[in-house]
Design an enzyme around this catalytic site. Structure first.
Site, PDB file in Angstrom:
ATOM      1  N   LYS A 147      45.379 -34.780  38.765  1.00  0.00           N
ATOM      2  CA  LYS A 147      45.217 -34.915  37.471  1.00  0.00           C
ATOM      3  C   LYS A 147      45.658 -36.399  37.266  1.00  0.00           C
ATOM      4  O   LYS A 147      45.335 -37.203  36.372  1.00  0.00           O
ATOM      5  CB  LYS A 147      46.248 -34.035  36.827  1.00  0.00           C
ATOM      6  CG  LYS A 147      45.803 -33.024  37.167  1.00  0.00           C
ATOM      7  CD  LYS A 147      44.959 -31.963  36.981  1.00  0.00           C
ATOM      8  CE  LYS A 147      44.660 -30.239  37.516  1.00  0.00           C
ATOM      9  NZ  LYS A 147      45.001 -29.455  38.274  1.00  0.00           N
ATOM     10  N   ASP A 174      56.689 -27.174  41.164  1.00  0.00           N
ATOM     11  CA  ASP A 174      55.493 -27.056  41.685  1.00  0.00           C
ATOM     12  C   ASP A 174      54.606 -28.558  40.814  1.00  0.00           C
ATOM     13  O   ASP A 174      54.449 -27.692  39.561  1.00  0.00           O
ATOM     14  CB  ASP A 174      54.519 -25.497  41.224  1.00  0.00           C
ATOM     15  CG  ASP A 174      53.143 -26.159  41.736  1.00  0.00           C
ATOM     16  OD1 ASP A 174      52.865 -27.492  41.384  1.00  0.00           O
ATOM     17  OD2 ASP A 174      52.168 -25.425  41.569  1.00  0.00           O
ATOM     18  N   TRP A 210      49.398 -20.578  37.743  1.00  0.00           N
ATOM     19  CA  TRP A 210      48.293 -21.420  37.574  1.00  0.00           C
ATOM     20  C   TRP A 210      47.333 -20.193  38.475  1.00  0.00           C
ATOM     21  O   TRP A 210      46.670 -20.134  39.645  1.00  0.00           O
ATOM     22  CB  TRP A 210      48.830 -22.284  38.672  1.00  0.00           C
ATOM     23  CG  TRP A 210      47.789 -22.653  39.735  1.00  0.00           C
ATOM     24  CD1 TRP A 210      46.016 -23.350  38.955  1.00  0.00           C
ATOM     25  CD2 TRP A 210      47.079 -23.495  40.702  1.00  0.00           C
ATOM     26  NE1 TRP A 210      45.441 -24.196  39.925  1.00  0.00           N
ATOM     27  CE2 TRP A 210      46.011 -23.801  41.118  1.00  0.00           C
ATOM     28  CE3 TRP A 210      48.334 -23.545  41.755  1.00  0.00           C
ATOM     29  CZ2 TRP A 210      45.465 -24.724  41.637  1.00  0.00           C
ATOM     30  CZ3 TRP A 210      47.252 -23.970  43.037  1.00  0.00           C
ATOM     31  CH2 TRP A 210      46.237 -25.228  43.070  1.00  0.00           C
TER      32      TRP A 210
HETATM   33  C1  LIG Z   1      49.642 -25.417  38.610  1.00  0.00           C
HETATM   34  C2  LIG Z   1      49.132 -26.090  39.601  1.00  0.00           C
HETATM   35  N1  LIG Z   1      49.670 -26.821  40.852  1.00  0.00           N
HETATM   36  C3  LIG Z   1      48.967 -27.061  41.599  1.00  0.00           C
HETATM   37  C4  LIG Z   1      47.867 -26.953  41.128  1.00  0.00           C
HETATM   38  C5  LIG Z   1      46.889 -27.251  43.008  1.00  0.00           C
HETATM   39  O1  LIG Z   1      46.373 -29.229  42.589  1.00  0.00           O
HETATM   40  P1  LIG Z   1      45.221 -29.930  43.772  1.00  0.00           P
HETATM   41  O2  LIG Z   1      43.823 -30.030  43.494  1.00  0.00           O
HETATM   42  O3  LIG Z   1      45.351 -30.937  44.091  1.00  0.00           O
HETATM   43  O4  LIG Z   1      45.208 -29.132  44.947  1.00  0.00           O
HETATM   44  C6  LIG Z   1      46.813 -27.542  40.106  1.00  0.00           C
HETATM   45  C7  LIG Z   1      45.460 -27.165  40.227  1.00  0.00           C
HETATM   46  O5  LIG Z   1      44.981 -27.365  38.893  1.00  0.00           O
HETATM   47  C8  LIG Z   1      47.613 -26.836  39.410  1.00  0.00           C
HETATM   48  O6  LIG Z   1      47.006 -25.931  37.779  1.00  0.00           O
END
Ligand SMILES: Cc1ncc(COP(=O)(O)O)c(C=O)c1O
Length: 399
Positions: A245, A209, A141
């Site tokens: 999301k 995740d 990510w």
């Molecule tokens: C794969 C992945 N994990 C975790 C997150 C983190 O999400 P949050 O915005 O809820 O902190 C994201 C956000 O884009 C993501 O794409």
């Protein structure tokens, strides 16, 4: 007083790529500009979308005079935590029935990754352990996974080549097996929600995740199969959930760290330590986003409507995937483009190299990450032809 600043030795940090890209996009006066870098859902009109069910639940929460602004418990809103874990593990999860699942409400998926990593550093494989490697897939990510999820906690972050070299990557390989085999026992593996028996054999710790439940297939249960499968195989694990999301609640920072332990006693001690970590991190979480999620998940009509809203987003992404692939294939763009429809979720790695990305930004005003990653919902039926033709030019003109 005019002595030198205390901060004179502080180096300038690089801007965060995805936020910089959006700022550059905003400043670009080009009439045909397209932002494929944004990290959030967009409608066919390129607009942010407040889910209709969220609008309704917000009104219900606002009208509820029994609510107040007292601090939440350190671990968060109980009805949110329980319903979020049920969503990840399944309504009929035996682990939940056996009272060995608990959770911590966190500040987004990022917060859940961080609290989990802080706990592992303090209590996993020896106390105050910074020596255990944590394996994170590459690509991951953005580049922020390792920093966000481990912070100062783990000395060693090993990127396992889940997907081959970053520059040439176009989709998942049969992957990670090598890293899993090479890993020393007790290492931690940060998984997206996909390599089970090797982890079992080597006693590796899985840390999922889950930031896009519902986005991959449009079906919440289908998207959660991997976590549920690991639980069914007897693993203890962590699952970081983000509701940014799938609820469109990006700025409310709604996340949950689900903990599946061997039994209720191990769970209780683990949560007691997580409570200590939260206390010195954000002390206690905000309530608004968690209330919206909890009311939605716990009210059958709202839950049904939310599933429909998630499907609307997932279907639009699937449509954009099939249209982009079809256009590139119709143009005869060199290379194969099946990865566009084979990848899942909101993002795609296009396989475009940094020079091709630069060409798209500078010449075509199409903004995307240097890794070639694009947000599928930056595409619309109106800009599809322009984007496909521009990618075609980038691939044929720039090597
Ligand atoms: C794969 C992945 N994990 C975790 C997150 C983190 O999400 P949050 O915005 O809820 O902190 C994201 C956000 O884009 C993501 O794409």
């Amino acid at each position: 007083m005019t002595s030198a600043s205390l901060f004179v030795d502080v180096p300038q940090a690089q801007p965060v790529a995805v936020f910089k890209l959006t700022a550059d996009f905003r400043e670009d006066p080009g009439p045909r500009k397209v932002n494929l870098g944004v990290g959030a859902y967009r409608t066919e009109e390129c607009q942010p979308w407040v889910l209709p069910v969220v609008r309704k639940v917000e009104q219900k929460v606002a009208a509820d005079s029994s609510l107040n602004h007292e601090y939440l418990p350190i671990l968060g809103l109980p009805e949110f935590r329980a319903s979020a874990s049920r969503l990840a593990l399944g309504e009929d999860s035996p682990a939940i029935k056996e009272n060995r699942v608990g959770s911590v409400q966190c500040l987004g998926g990022t917060g859940a990754l961080r609290i989990g990593a802080d706990f592992l550093r303090l209590w996993y494989n020896g106390t105050n352990n910074t020596a255990t490697p944590i394996y994170i897939s590459s690509p991951s990510w953005g580049r922020s996974h390792n920093k966000k999820s481990t912070g100062p906690c783990c000395r060693e972050v090993i990127l396992y080549a889940s997907c081959g070299a970053l520059s040439s990557w176009k989709g998942p390989h049969l992957h990670g097996a090598l890293a899993l085999n090479c890993a020393s026992s007790s290492s931690c593996f940060l998984l997206y929600a996909q390599s089970c028996h090797i982890l079992q054999r080597k006693q590796l710790f899985p840390f999922f995740d889950s930031a896009y439940q519902g986005f991959a297939s449009g079906d919440l249960d289908r998207d959660a199969w991997a976590v549920r499968y690991f639980v069914s195989q007897g693993f203890e694990l962590f699952c970081a959930q983000s509701f940014s999301k799938n609820f469109g609640l990006y700025n409310e920072r709604v996340g949950n760290l689900s903990v599946v332990a061997r039994d209720a006693d191990n769970l209780a001690r683990t949560l007691s330590q997580m409570e200590k970590i939260v206390r010195v991190t954000w002390s206690n979480p905000p309530s608004q986003g968690a209330r919206i999620v909890a009311v939605t998940l716990n009210t059958p009509e709202f839950f049904a409507e939310w599933k429909g809203n998630v499907k609307t987003m997932a279907d639009r992404i699937l449509l954009m995937r099939s249209q982009l692939r079809a256009k590139l294939e119709a143009l005869g763009t060199p290379g194969t483009w099946n990865h566009i429809t084979e990848q899942i979720g909101m993002f795609s790695f296009t396989g475009l190299n940094p020079k091709q990305v630069e060409f798209l930004i500078k010449e075509k005003h199409i903004y995307l990450m240097a890794s070639g990653r694009i947000n599928m919902c930056g595409l619309t039926t109106k800009n599809m032809d322009y984007v496909a033709q521009s990618i075609h030019k980038a691939v044929t003109r720039v090597q």
